[in-house]
Enzyme design. Structure first.
Site, PDB file in Angstrom:
ATOM      1  CG  HIS A 190     -25.987 -11.705 -13.104  1.00  0.00           C
ATOM      2  ND1 HIS A 190     -26.022 -12.365 -12.343  1.00  0.00           N
ATOM      3  CD2 HIS A 190     -26.952 -11.236 -12.842  1.00  0.00           C
ATOM      4  CE1 HIS A 190     -27.484 -12.327 -12.300  1.00  0.00           C
ATOM      5  NE2 HIS A 190     -27.628 -11.638 -12.930  1.00  0.00           N
TER       6      HIS A 190
HETATM    7 ZN   LIG Z   1     -32.148  -9.291 -12.375  1.00  0.00          ZN
END
Ligand SMILES: [Zn+2]
Length: 315
Positions: free
Chosen positions: A127
């Site tokens: 992320h």
């Molecule tokens: Zn994850």
């Protein structure tokens, strides 16, 4: 050099570098130490094959991430919005640990090129994008490691096979304009991140999906992605969070199904002779020992594929 017949492999860990977390936080800090102990207890790696890398250089991080973001991370000046998006409280220890996690992926990636397969007992912080750090992810270890390999002239084309249950938005953003890198992400359709950055191939998996349908979808995705990628090196994000008991997962895979997933990815890459660096990604079981079971099974699948009597690790 002593010959031994048990499968054995080099792994990297940063579990001794902990950081302050509020009580009952979902980030599974104990997982990393338990996993490092477990791979030794299971005979997958000898104690001297468990490596603790020095922190990655800021210059390597800067080759991927925005200078302003890195300065805010380094100096503890993340904005309130960034801090909330990251989901982990900033501390100098958090930053050092993040750099060590990246270094583990760099080392494992180099080792994979020489030995076919290698594993970092951490990393997979997908992320983290060029100019954002969110979802428990400070730095994008895979992008940084791949950058290192390329600058050393060791790899050109690459594929990221992201089987964490959450979509690999940071990785997708970093490689969006990179024709040499194919990003594949298989993830829960209705799950974080709710605003996506498209990968080269995104496969949305419906909530509640079990082993059989998941494995079929993965096989089809690999059929499409691998010929397209023509990769010199692969990174496999073996997230434990598609497991049915995961608190952040929403899929219904069994432990056996996850192991079959690992075998499928490693076999398909192995058949092409593509070296693969395996990283952990997420795992948020109520009992951290379930996550460790899943990660240890991944390690066992990796160890099975380490060529017998491989050259000793160059120190
Ligand atoms: Zn994850």
């Amino acid at each position: 050099m002593a010959l031994h017949h048990s499968p054995s492999m080099h792994v990297w860990t940063h579990h001794r570098w902990r950081f302050p977390l509020p009580p009952r936080h979902k980030f599974p800090l104990p997982k990393y130490a338990l996993l490092a102990e477990r791979v030794v207890a299971d005979g997958l790696a000898r104690p001297d094959e468990v490596h603790e890398p020095s922190p990655a250089e800021w210059a390597d991080l800067a080759a991927v991430h925005d200078a302003g973001l890195l300065a805010r991370i380094r100096e503890g000046r993340l904005t309130v919005r960034e801090q909330r998006g990251l989901g982990l409280p900033w501390s100098p220890e958090l930053v050092e640990r993040g750099r060590r996690a990246v270094a583990g992926t760099i080392a494992a990636a180099h080792h994979a090129l020489d030995h076919g397969v290698a594993m970092n007992l951490g990393g997979g912080t997908h992320h983290a994008g060029r100019d954002f750090a969110r979802g428990y992810c400070l730095f994008n270890d895979i992008a940084i490691a791949l950058g290192r390999l390329r600058r050393a002239g060791l790899a050109g084309r690459a594929i990221v096979v992201d089987c964490d249950v959450h979509q690999g938005d940071g990785t997708a953003q970093i490689f969006a304009a990179d024709e040499q890198t194919f990003t594949l992400s298989l993830h829960g359709a209705r799950n974080y991140p709710f605003t996506r950055v498209p990968s080269d191939l995104d496969v949305d998996i419906a909530s509640g999906t079990g082993d059989e349908d998941y494995l079929r979808a993965l096989e089809q995705a690999l059929d499409t992605a691998l010929p397209w990628a023509r990769a010199d090196v692969a990174f496999y994000l073996a997230g434990a969070d598609p497991w049915h008991g995961d608190r952040l997962g929403r899929l219904s895979l069994s432990k056996a199904g996850l192991r079959a997933r690992d075998a499928l990815v490693l076999d398909r890459l192995g058949a092409l002779g593509t070296p693969v660096c395996v990283v952990l990604g997420g795992g948020y079981a109520e009992d951290v020992r379930d996550t460790v079971d899943i990660n240890a099974a991944t390690a066992a699948e990796v160890a099975r594929r380490v060529p017998f009597a491989a050259a000793p690790f160059p120190v």
